[in-house]
Each structure stands twice: as structure tokens, then as C-alpha cells.
Motif scaffolding. Structure first.
Motif, PDB file in Angstrom:
ATOM      1  N   THR A   1       9.941   4.145   3.795  1.00 50.41           N
ATOM      2  CA  THR A   1       9.795   5.339   3.213  1.00 50.41           C
ATOM      3  C   THR A   1      10.769   5.576   1.702  1.00 50.41           C
ATOM      4  OG1 THR A   1       9.822   6.315   5.292  1.00 50.41           O
ATOM      5  CG2 THR A   1      10.303   8.073   3.498  1.00 50.41           C
ATOM      6  N   LEU A   2      10.301   6.081   0.773  1.00 49.91           N
ATOM      7  CA  LEU A   2      10.873   5.808  -0.511  1.00 49.91           C
ATOM      8  C   LEU A   2      11.332   7.410  -1.138  1.00 49.91           C
ATOM      9  CD1 LEU A   2       8.106   3.435  -2.397  1.00 49.91           C
ATOM     10  CD2 LEU A   2      10.435   2.668  -1.173  1.00 49.91           C
ATOM     11  N   THR A   3      11.268   8.183  -0.382  1.00 51.01           N
ATOM     12  CA  THR A   3      11.337   9.558  -0.986  1.00 51.01           C
ATOM     13  C   THR A   3      12.466  10.327   0.124  1.00 51.01           C
ATOM     14  OG1 THR A   3       9.320  10.627   0.065  1.00 51.01           O
ATOM     15  CG2 THR A   3       9.572  10.133  -2.458  1.00 51.01           C
ATOM     16  N   PRO A   4      13.388  11.233  -0.495  1.00 47.49           N
ATOM     17  CA  PRO A   4      14.153  11.963   0.454  1.00 47.49           C
ATOM     18  C   PRO A   4      13.720  13.131   1.055  1.00 47.49           C
ATOM     19  CG  PRO A   4      14.551  12.499  -1.747  1.00 47.49           C
ATOM     20  CD  PRO A   4      13.735  11.419  -1.716  1.00 47.49           C
TER      21      PRO A   4
ATOM     22  N   SER B   1       4.805  13.562   7.520  1.00 49.54           N
ATOM     23  CA  SER B   1       5.652  14.422   7.170  1.00 49.54           C
ATOM     24  C   SER B   1       5.879  14.970   5.772  1.00 49.54           C
ATOM     25  CB  SER B   1       7.268  13.694   7.510  1.00 49.54           C
ATOM     26  OG  SER B   1       7.353  13.605   8.746  1.00 49.54           O
ATOM     27  N   GLY B   2       4.917  14.096   5.018  1.00 49.19           N
ATOM     28  CA  GLY B   2       4.846  14.407   3.553  1.00 49.19           C
ATOM     29  C   GLY B   2       5.820  13.681   2.561  1.00 49.19           C
ATOM     30  N   GLN B   3       6.148  12.617   3.082  1.00 46.70           N
ATOM     31  CA  GLN B   3       7.032  11.585   2.277  1.00 46.70           C
ATOM     32  C   GLN B   3       6.032  10.193   2.015  1.00 46.70           C
ATOM     33  OE1 GLN B   3      10.430  12.507   1.908  1.00 46.70           O
ATOM     34  NE2 GLN B   3       9.450  14.195   2.619  1.00 46.70           N
ATOM     35  N   LEU B   4       6.831   9.680   0.711  1.00 51.06           N
ATOM     36  CA  LEU B   4       6.052   8.640   0.114  1.00 51.06           C
ATOM     37  C   LEU B   4       6.652   7.690   0.828  1.00 51.06           C
ATOM     38  CD1 LEU B   4       4.292   7.406  -2.279  1.00 51.06           C
ATOM     39  CD2 LEU B   4       6.665   7.380  -3.416  1.00 51.06           C
ATOM     40  N   VAL B   5       5.605   6.622   1.183  1.00 52.39           N
ATOM     41  CA  VAL B   5       5.715   5.548   2.148  1.00 52.39           C
ATOM     42  C   VAL B   5       5.004   4.292   1.644  1.00 52.39           C
ATOM     43  CG1 VAL B   5       5.715   4.458   4.657  1.00 52.39           C
ATOM     44  CG2 VAL B   5       6.062   6.903   4.264  1.00 52.39           C
ATOM     45  N   THR B   6       5.486   3.029   1.543  1.00 51.76           N
ATOM     46  CA  THR B   6       4.836   1.937   1.251  1.00 51.76           C
ATOM     47  C   THR B   6       4.710   0.925   2.785  1.00 51.76           C
ATOM     48  OG1 THR B   6       6.703   0.553   0.459  1.00 51.76           O
ATOM     49  CG2 THR B   6       5.432   1.844  -1.246  1.00 51.76           C
TER      50      THR B   6
ATOM     51  N   VAL C   1       0.876  -1.256  -0.254  1.00 54.02           N
ATOM     52  CA  VAL C   1      -0.032  -0.102  -0.058  1.00 54.02           C
ATOM     53  C   VAL C   1       0.856   1.154   0.074  1.00 54.02           C
ATOM     54  CG1 VAL C   1      -1.742   1.182   1.314  1.00 54.02           C
ATOM     55  CG2 VAL C   1      -1.703  -1.364   1.449  1.00 54.02           C
ATOM     56  N   ALA C   2       0.610   2.157  -0.885  1.00 52.78           N
ATOM     57  CA  ALA C   2       1.299   3.482  -1.036  1.00 52.78           C
ATOM     58  C   ALA C   2       0.518   4.687  -0.211  1.00 52.78           C
ATOM     59  CB  ALA C   2       1.619   3.908  -2.643  1.00 52.78           C
ATOM     60  N   PHE C   3       1.060   5.414   0.524  1.00 55.26           N
ATOM     61  CA  PHE C   3       0.619   6.481   1.189  1.00 55.26           C
ATOM     62  C   PHE C   3       1.599   7.713   1.444  1.00 55.26           C
ATOM     63  CE2 PHE C   3       2.068   3.839   4.431  1.00 55.26           C
ATOM     64  CZ  PHE C   3       2.523   4.770   5.645  1.00 55.26           C
ATOM     65  N   ILE C   4       1.050   8.917   1.755  1.00 53.51           N
ATOM     66  CA  ILE C   4       1.789   9.848   2.226  1.00 53.51           C
ATOM     67  C   ILE C   4       1.800   9.861   3.600  1.00 53.51           C
ATOM     68  CG2 ILE C   4       2.246  12.355   1.894  1.00 53.51           C
ATOM     69  CD1 ILE C   4       2.657  10.882  -0.726  1.00 53.51           C
TER      70      ILE C   4
END
Length: 83
Positions: free
Chosen positions: A48-51, A33-38, A27-30
């Protein structure tokens, strides 16, 4: 000429999801903190997939389930990112 905040950049970033980890079934969500997470459907294995430094929104899986598209914004502008 449009003000800078109306300017849109199309950026493509590629991140390995996590060595050997299949995206299918996740499942992907924000996060707050505004970061992309699965995360796995059972809530385990959060990744967490984004810096940091940019806020993301509207994650969407590709039809094949191996990439995510997400909109990212920071003080320099915004763009569409492929993760």
C-alpha cells in the motif's frame, strides 16, 4: 466564485516506493478501501503506497515506470498526487 467541491488542488507527494524495490513489472490498483496498492504480476508482495484518510482512483504509471499519478479525494477537496 465556485463552491469548494469544484476547487481543484494540485499536490505533489513523493513517497519512496519501498527501499530497493523496482516499480517496473508491478501492477497498480485501488483496493476496496480506496488506497493505492502495487503488487507483483504473480499476486505476491502487495504494498500500500498511500496513507489512510483519502480515497484514490485512476492510477497511471509514468512513461519511465518509476512514478504513479493518482487522483485523491477527501472532505477538504481533491487533487492529483504523484507517488
Amino acid at each position: 466564485m465556485n463552491p469548494p467541491f469544484y476547487r481543484t488542488m494540485l499536490l505533489v507527494l513523493t513517497f519512496g516506493l519501498i527501499a530497493g524495490a523496482a516499480a517496473q513489472g508491478r501492477v497498480a490498483f485501488i483496493n476496496p478501501s480506496g488506497q493505492l496498492v502495487t503488487v507483483a504480476p504473480d499476486g505476491e508482495g502487495e504494498r500500500t503506497l498511500t496513507p489512510p484518510g483519502r480515497r484514490y482512483q485512476f492510477p497511471a504509471w509514468s512513461p519511465t515506470g518509476d512514478e504513479l499519478a493518482v487522483i485523491g479525494v477527501d472532505e477538504a477537496g481533491g487533487g492529483v498526487f504523484i507517488v
